[in-house]
Design an enzyme around this catalytic site. Structure first.
Site, PDB file in Angstrom:
ATOM      1  N   TYR A   1       9.809  -6.866  -1.568  1.00  0.00           N
ATOM      2  CA  TYR A   1       9.060  -5.672  -1.979  1.00  0.00           C
ATOM      3  C   TYR A   1       9.530  -5.160  -3.348  1.00  0.00           C
ATOM      4  CZ  TYR A   1      12.445  -2.037  -0.180  1.00  0.00           C
ATOM      5  OH  TYR A   1      13.514  -1.207   0.067  1.00  0.00           O
TER       6      TYR A   1
ATOM      7  N   LEU B   1       7.612  -5.977  -8.889  1.00  0.00           N
ATOM      8  CA  LEU B   1       7.266  -5.647 -10.282  1.00  0.00           C
ATOM      9  C   LEU B   1       8.066  -4.452 -10.783  1.00  0.00           C
ATOM     10  CD1 LEU B   1       3.392  -6.057  -9.883  1.00  0.00           C
ATOM     11  CD2 LEU B   1       4.969  -7.628 -11.047  1.00  0.00           C
ATOM     12  N   GLU B   2       9.036  -4.025  -9.993  1.00  0.00           N
ATOM     13  CA  GLU B   2       9.796  -2.807 -10.330  1.00  0.00           C
ATOM     14  C   GLU B   2       8.833  -1.701 -10.742  1.00  0.00           C
ATOM     15  OE1 GLU B   2      12.806  -2.111  -9.588  1.00  0.00           O
ATOM     16  OE2 GLU B   2      13.491  -4.120  -9.040  1.00  0.00           O
TER      17      GLU B   2
ATOM     18  N   TYR C   1       3.648   5.865   4.845  1.00  0.00           N
ATOM     19  CA  TYR C   1       3.070   5.958   3.504  1.00  0.00           C
ATOM     20  C   TYR C   1       1.953   7.004   3.516  1.00  0.00           C
ATOM     21  CZ  TYR C   1       5.408   1.440   2.725  1.00  0.00           C
ATOM     22  OH  TYR C   1       6.324   0.425   2.625  1.00  0.00           O
TER      23      TYR C   1
ATOM     24  N   GLN D   1      12.030  -7.726   5.231  1.00  0.00           N
ATOM     25  CA  GLN D   1      11.349  -7.181   4.051  1.00  0.00           C
ATOM     26  C   GLN D   1      12.366  -6.384   3.234  1.00  0.00           C
ATOM     27  OE1 GLN D   1       7.797  -4.024   3.151  1.00  0.00           O
ATOM     28  NE2 GLN D   1       7.409  -5.424   4.831  1.00  0.00           N
TER      29      GLN D   1
ATOM     30  N   THR E   1       0.804  -1.238   0.000  1.00  0.00           N
ATOM     31  CA  THR E   1       0.000   0.000   0.000  1.00  0.00           C
ATOM     32  C   THR E   1       0.834   1.285   0.000  1.00  0.00           C
ATOM     33  OG1 THR E   1      -0.129   0.124   2.397  1.00  0.00           O
ATOM     34  CG2 THR E   1      -1.835  -1.192   1.289  1.00  0.00           C
ATOM     35  N   TRP E   2       2.065   1.189  -0.448  1.00  0.00           N
ATOM     36  CA  TRP E   2       2.884   2.414  -0.490  1.00  0.00           C
ATOM     37  C   TRP E   2       2.232   3.446  -1.421  1.00  0.00           C
ATOM     38  CZ3 TRP E   2       8.228   2.755  -3.384  1.00  0.00           C
ATOM     39  CH2 TRP E   2       8.798   4.007  -3.170  1.00  0.00           C
TER      40      TRP E   2
HETATM   41  N1  LIG Z   1       9.968  -1.832   3.538  1.00  0.00           N
HETATM   42  C1  LIG Z   1      10.214  -0.916   2.660  1.00  0.00           C
HETATM   43  O1  LIG Z   1      11.091  -0.065   2.839  1.00  0.00           O
HETATM   44  C2  LIG Z   1       9.408  -0.887   1.381  1.00  0.00           C
HETATM   45  C3  LIG Z   1       9.844  -0.089   0.296  1.00  0.00           C
HETATM   46  C4  LIG Z   1       9.088  -0.115  -0.882  1.00  0.00           C
HETATM   47  C5  LIG Z   1       7.943  -0.893  -0.951  1.00  0.00           C
HETATM   48  N2  LIG Z   1       7.531  -1.638   0.128  1.00  0.00           N
HETATM   49  C6  LIG Z   1       6.281  -2.449   0.090  1.00  0.00           C
HETATM   50  O2  LIG Z   1       6.234  -3.209  -1.104  1.00  0.00           O
HETATM   51  C7  LIG Z   1       5.053  -2.868  -1.841  1.00  0.00           C
HETATM   52  C8  LIG Z   1       5.259  -3.029  -3.323  1.00  0.00           C
HETATM   53  O3  LIG Z   1       6.304  -2.224  -3.789  1.00  0.00           O
HETATM   54  P1  LIG Z   1       6.095  -1.093  -4.882  1.00  0.00           P
HETATM   55  O4  LIG Z   1       4.740  -0.518  -4.720  1.00  0.00           O
HETATM   56  O5  LIG Z   1       7.307  -0.248  -4.812  1.00  0.00           O
HETATM   57  O6  LIG Z   1       6.280  -1.811  -6.262  1.00  0.00           O
HETATM   58  P2  LIG Z   1       5.653  -2.920  -7.203  1.00  0.00           P
HETATM   59  O7  LIG Z   1       4.752  -3.828  -6.485  1.00  0.00           O
HETATM   60  O8  LIG Z   1       6.839  -3.456  -7.886  1.00  0.00           O
HETATM   61  O9  LIG Z   1       4.836  -2.018  -8.238  1.00  0.00           O
HETATM   62  C9  LIG Z   1       3.629  -1.413  -7.896  1.00  0.00           C
HETATM   63  C10 LIG Z   1       3.137  -0.518  -9.037  1.00  0.00           C
HETATM   64  O10 LIG Z   1       3.192  -1.192 -10.276  1.00  0.00           O
HETATM   65  C11 LIG Z   1       2.056  -0.871 -11.061  1.00  0.00           C
HETATM   66  N3  LIG Z   1       1.311  -2.128 -11.268  1.00  0.00           N
HETATM   67  C12 LIG Z   1       1.060  -3.108 -10.365  1.00  0.00           C
HETATM   68  N4  LIG Z   1       0.369  -4.119 -10.923  1.00  0.00           N
HETATM   69  C13 LIG Z   1       0.194  -3.775 -12.213  1.00  0.00           C
HETATM   70  C14 LIG Z   1      -0.398  -4.425 -13.312  1.00  0.00           C
HETATM   71  N5  LIG Z   1      -0.948  -5.633 -13.190  1.00  0.00           N
HETATM   72  N6  LIG Z   1      -0.382  -3.786 -14.522  1.00  0.00           N
HETATM   73  C15 LIG Z   1       0.197  -2.571 -14.668  1.00  0.00           C
HETATM   74  N7  LIG Z   1       0.784  -1.908 -13.646  1.00  0.00           N
HETATM   75  C16 LIG Z   1       0.786  -2.500 -12.444  1.00  0.00           C
HETATM   76  C17 LIG Z   1       1.215   0.121 -10.273  1.00  0.00           C
HETATM   77  O11 LIG Z   1       1.566   1.437 -10.690  1.00  0.00           O
HETATM   78  P3  LIG Z   1       0.462   2.620 -10.649  1.00  0.00           P
HETATM   79  O12 LIG Z   1      -0.017   2.643  -9.246  1.00  0.00           O
HETATM   80  O13 LIG Z   1       1.231   3.824 -11.051  1.00  0.00           O
HETATM   81  O14 LIG Z   1      -0.598   2.178 -11.632  1.00  0.00           O
HETATM   82  C18 LIG Z   1       1.685  -0.146  -8.842  1.00  0.00           C
HETATM   83  O15 LIG Z   1       1.535   0.933  -7.977  1.00  0.00           O
HETATM   84  C19 LIG Z   1       4.756  -1.430  -1.383  1.00  0.00           C
HETATM   85  O16 LIG Z   1       3.447  -1.035  -1.685  1.00  0.00           O
HETATM   86  C20 LIG Z   1       5.054  -1.553   0.090  1.00  0.00           C
HETATM   87  O17 LIG Z   1       3.977  -2.187   0.757  1.00  0.00           O
HETATM   88  C21 LIG Z   1       8.267  -1.654   1.272  1.00  0.00           C
END
Ligand SMILES: NC(=O)c1ccc[n+]([C@@H]2O[C@H](COP(=O)([O-])OP(=O)(O)OC[C@H]3O[C@@H](n4cnc5c(N)ncnc54)[C@H](OP(=O)(O)O)[C@@H]3O)[C@@H](O)[C@H]2O)c1
Length: 332
Positions: A218, A221-222, A59, A190, A20-21
């Site tokens: 985390y 999907l980059e 977040y 994480q 949910t970031w």
């Molecule tokens: N512990 C930490 O320090 C830390 C740091 C980073 C992340 N996290 C956690 O990890 C989670 C995931 O990381 P993340 O949000 O950076 O990256 P991610 O999961 O690699 O990518 C998420 C983004 O990809 C796009 N997306 C996702 N599914 C899609 C699909 N099926 N088709 C097209 N686009 C799609 C969306 O972009 P749009 O929203 O722009 O459409 C979405 O916001 C975070 O939400 C958080 O909970 C933790």
């Protein structure tokens, strides 16, 4: 959907979790975030088999947790696994200055009294009596001023009181994990992990496997690049996380990534799946990776990602995909 135990806790969480970031609406993202879309996205995930939701007070400075609280209202709390974090505060200036986001100064603080305040806030924000996994948010970059042993005392006290069920860490290296484990027990780490970011493979994953520490990967999907839904002419907006921190978004790199993904269409077809789904399935099959946290802001994206939780790639497919990934080399 496959479920796996978190560490040695007995808590079983879906291999695909909801991150949910983005729904916090921080300026790292290039689009406006609407809470009604975010709520619908979380609920779509829950309705299609996810039970793991990862959030953090940081977040959107509370916004993400408030949205999670609204989204989970009416769901059976016992079936949900809520993961949140502590250690980054903005309501005071106690601790070490971290950075400024959207005009707000963030400080790093893992003193037990500060963690307690954060937990009380998180419980209120999400209208719940307990947190399933509480992570210390950003252990490295640089070290927190509080010794790990003191942080751990505070966390274990909250665990004894039943306010948190399991203790986790994030962005924490092997030496730091060992320090935590000397002071008590952590059940999750994480770190960032994706096909394009495999730095934790080896010593880190081996340590987690040997100690039954789950890995919540985390950014698997980059931030969308690995979904197969990004076109070659996609240009990340300057100032966003994609443009400023992920070199794979540079044109010469992203074209290579998209070509690689296109080469897996036959695998996707075999499983009646999308590229995003086989990428997620590959990721949660890597040694030590127990769960993947996929971010999304729209129900359609979540439903696509959730369905990756049923795919069983063959050993030959896993090997073929790894060979293609390794052939990419480092981004320029
Ligand atoms: N512990 C930490 O320090 C830390 C740091 C980073 C992340 N996290 C956690 O990890 C989670 C995931 O990381 P993340 O949000 O950076 O990256 P991610 O999961 O690699 O990518 C998420 C983004 O990809 C796009 N997306 C996702 N599914 C899609 C699909 N099926 N088709 C097209 N686009 C799609 C969306 O972009 P749009 O929203 O722009 O459409 C979405 O916001 C975070 O939400 C958080 O909970 C933790």
């Amino acid at each position: 959907m496959k479920f796996r135990e978190i560490g040695k806790t007995g808590i079983r969480a879906s291999v695909v979790g909801f991150g949910t970031w983005a729904i916090g609406g921080d300026p790292w993202w290039d689009k406006e975030t609407k809470d009604e879309d975010s709520i619908a996205a979380i609920q779509a995930g829950l309705d299609h088999g996810i039970n793991l939701i990862d959030t953090a007070p940081g977040y959107g400075r509370g916004r993400s947790e408030l949205v999670v609280g609204k989204a989970i209202t009416g769901y059976d709390r016992e079936k949900l696994v809520i993961s949140t974090k502590c250690g980054i505060i903005w309501w005071g200036n106690e601790g070490a200055f971290m950075m400024e986001v959207g005009g707000t100064k963030l400080y790093r603080n893992l003193e037990p009294h500060s963690i307690r305040t954060e937990v009380e806030n998180s419980l209120r924000n999400m209208k719940t009596d307990y947190i399933d996994v509480l992570h210390t948010h950003w252990q490295s970059l640089p070290e927190f001023p509080t010794p790990i042993s003191r942080t751990m005392e505070g966390l274990m006290q909250l665990q004894q009181e039943g306010k948190i069920r399991a203790i986790g860490v994030s962005n924490c290296d092997v030496a730091q994990m060992k320090e935590y484990m000397e002071a008590g027990r952590i059940d999750v780490n994480q770190p960032p992990y994706s096909m394009l970011n495999r730095g934790i493979e080896g010593e880190f994953t081996n340590y987690c496997l040997a100690n039954d520490i789950s890995i919540f990967a985390y950014s698997p999907l980059e931030q969308g690049l690995l979904t197969g839904n990004f076109k070659k002419d996609y240009e990340a907006q300057p100032g966003t996380y994609r443009a400023d921190f992920i070199p794979w978004y540079k044109k010469e790199n992203r074209v290579k990534v998209i070509d690689m993904l296109d080469g897996w269409k036959d695998i996707a077809q075999k499983y009646n799946a999308t590229i995003s789904q086989i990428v997620i399935a590959w990721t949660y099959c890597q040694p030590g990776i127990t769960h993947v946290l996929c971010g999304a802001r729209h129900p359609g994206h979540v439903i696509e990602n959730v369905n990756a939780g049923n795919i069983e790639l063959s050993a030959a497919e896993l090997t073929r995909m790894r060979a293609d990934i390794e052939a990419l080399g480092a981004p320029v």
